[in-house]
Write a protein that holds these residues in place. Structure first.
Motif, PDB file in Angstrom:
ATOM      1  N   ARG A 179      -3.638   3.380  -0.621  1.00  0.00           N
ATOM      2  CA  ARG A 179      -2.463   2.682  -0.080  1.00  0.00           C
ATOM      3  C   ARG A 179      -2.147   1.427  -0.880  1.00  0.00           C
ATOM      4  N   LEU A 180      -3.179   0.762  -1.358  1.00  0.00           N
ATOM      5  CA  LEU A 180      -2.979  -0.488  -2.086  1.00  0.00           C
ATOM      6  C   LEU A 180      -2.458  -0.261  -3.504  1.00  0.00           C
ATOM      7  N   GLN A 192     -15.356  -8.553  -9.512  1.00  0.00           N
ATOM      8  CA  GLN A 192     -13.941  -8.721  -9.184  1.00  0.00           C
ATOM      9  C   GLN A 192     -13.502  -7.757  -8.085  1.00  0.00           C
ATOM     10  N   ILE A 193     -13.962  -6.528  -8.164  1.00  0.00           N
ATOM     11  CA  ILE A 193     -13.603  -5.547  -7.128  1.00  0.00           C
ATOM     12  C   ILE A 193     -14.220  -5.950  -5.790  1.00  0.00           C
ATOM     13  N   LYS A 194     -15.449  -6.464  -5.827  1.00  0.00           N
ATOM     14  CA  LYS A 194     -16.086  -6.919  -4.593  1.00  0.00           C
ATOM     15  C   LYS A 194     -15.284  -8.062  -3.967  1.00  0.00           C
ATOM     16  N   ARG A 195     -14.797  -8.994  -4.772  1.00  0.00           N
ATOM     17  CA  ARG A 195     -13.994 -10.105  -4.260  1.00  0.00           C
ATOM     18  C   ARG A 195     -12.698  -9.591  -3.630  1.00  0.00           C
ATOM     19  N   GLN A 238     -11.444  -9.723   0.302  1.00  0.00           N
ATOM     20  CA  GLN A 238     -10.140 -10.214   0.743  1.00  0.00           C
ATOM     21  C   GLN A 238      -9.427  -9.183   1.614  1.00  0.00           C
ATOM     22  N   MET A 239      -9.542  -7.920   1.253  1.00  0.00           N
ATOM     23  CA  MET A 239      -8.888  -6.845   2.009  1.00  0.00           C
ATOM     24  C   MET A 239      -9.675  -6.457   3.268  1.00  0.00           C
ATOM     25  N   MET A 247      -2.225 -13.436  -3.418  1.00  0.00           N
ATOM     26  CA  MET A 247      -3.234 -12.468  -3.884  1.00  0.00           C
ATOM     27  C   MET A 247      -3.427 -12.633  -5.391  1.00  0.00           C
ATOM     28  N   ASP A 248      -4.654 -12.693  -5.831  1.00  0.00           N
ATOM     29  CA  ASP A 248      -4.997 -12.932  -7.236  1.00  0.00           C
ATOM     30  C   ASP A 248      -4.647 -11.701  -8.072  1.00  0.00           C
ATOM     31  N   THR A 249      -3.695 -11.870  -9.007  1.00  0.00           N
ATOM     32  CA  THR A 249      -3.283 -10.717  -9.824  1.00  0.00           C
ATOM     33  C   THR A 249      -4.367 -10.296 -10.818  1.00  0.00           C
TER      34      THR A 249
END
Length: 299
Positions: A63-64, A35-38, A42-43, A1-3
């Motif tokens: 939760r994340l 970035q949030i869309k990416r 992923q989620m 996961m991309d930090t």
């Protein structure tokens, strides 16, 4: 996961907005949204509920969030380890001169003993200006007096405001009260003038200074009165009592702003130490049990 995506996610969550988060991370609002869309792709589910007025976490986002914070903390710790510890880390603190004089003598020796290689930059100014610099990403942590609600401010407690005059000053003999106050924009000045207006007291502004010294000198010499907190009463001065007939000034809220997504051990330790030294001070109304909403000023 991309930090990098996780850091953007945590910053947006803590700032409660893309624009404010972008200022902290020095990115445009559109870059933050991308970035949030990416990350959401992923989620495979939305992490924020977006409205015209707010950005709130969805159930999945909630939760994340703790996992994202933990992963960023591990990344920062790994970087610190490979770089040889905390060498080169800089913490930019914003606070007023009077708060710095009150709290830093207790804070700095203990923090320096634990993290001797941390560089601390201290900027002193009025609270409103410091919060603005924080929102622009120019400061990492700010201890301030709350002027208006913000998305980043953590309430630490309440502190009374008091009228202050020289011990020998002839307060009763002043038909028009001479004032020494900060420039416009200071909440102490606003409270003072509002209180005098409600009581229809005659006053005139004699001395204006952003520096405590510029305020303290005329007050100490019996030339004016001013507004302080009890911790900041200068030598040779006294707090005006109810018997002197001046209006009550109420209280101010003390808050702490911490840069979102900054999870290094040294930074977290500094913020915790600063919060502790402030909330343990005699003049701060607080519970002392770690609660954010500290006390009812009416009690």
């Amino acid at each position: 996961m991309d930090t990098d995506l996780l850091r953007a996610f945590v910053t947006v969550a803590e700032c409660q907005g893309f624009s404010a988060a972008g200022k902290v991370l020095h990115r445009t609002q559109s870059a933050m949204s991308l970035q949030i869309k990416r990350l959401e792709d992923q989620m495979r589910q939305p992490l924020f509920e977006r409205t015209s007025r707010s950005v709130l976490l969805t159930a999945a986002g909630e939760r994340l969030l703790p996992y994202a914070r933990h992963m960023l903390k591990l990344e920062d710790e790994a970087k610190d380890l490979l770089r040889g510890g905390t060498h080169g880390e800089i913490i930019r603190l914003g606070t007023s001169e009077e708060q710095a004089a009150t709290y830093l003598p207790d804070l700095l020796p203990r923090f320096s003993a634990q993290f001797p290689h941390i560089q601390l930059e201290v900027q002193c100014d009025i609270s409103d200006a410091l919060v603005k610099r924080f929102q622009e990403g120019l400061l990492d942590v700010v201890l301030s007096v709350r002027h208006k609600p913000t998305q980043s401010g953590q309430l630490l407690g309440w502190e009374p405001m008091v009228w202050v005059v020289a011990e020998h000053a002839p307060l009763a003999q002043w038909p028009t009260l001479p004032l020494a106050l900060n420039p416009e924009g200071c909440i102490f000045r606003a409270h003072a003038l509002s209180a005098l207006g409600r009581e229809e007291k005659r006053w005139e502004l004699r001395y204006v200074s952003q520096s405590p010294t510029g305020i303290n000198v005329p007050v100490q010499n019996g030339l004016a009165l001013t507004v302080k907190t009890p911790r900041s009463v200068p030598s040779g001065c006294r707090i005006v009592t109810e018997a002197d007939g001046l209006p009550d000034l109420g209280h101010v809220e003390i808050e702490l702003h911490q840069r979102p997504g900054h999870s290094s051990e040294a930074f977290q330790a500094f913020c915790q130490a600063l919060e502790a030294v402030v909330t343990q001070h005699d003049n701060i109304a607080c519970l002392g049990d770690g609660s954010r909403l500290i006390s009812d000023p009416a009690q």
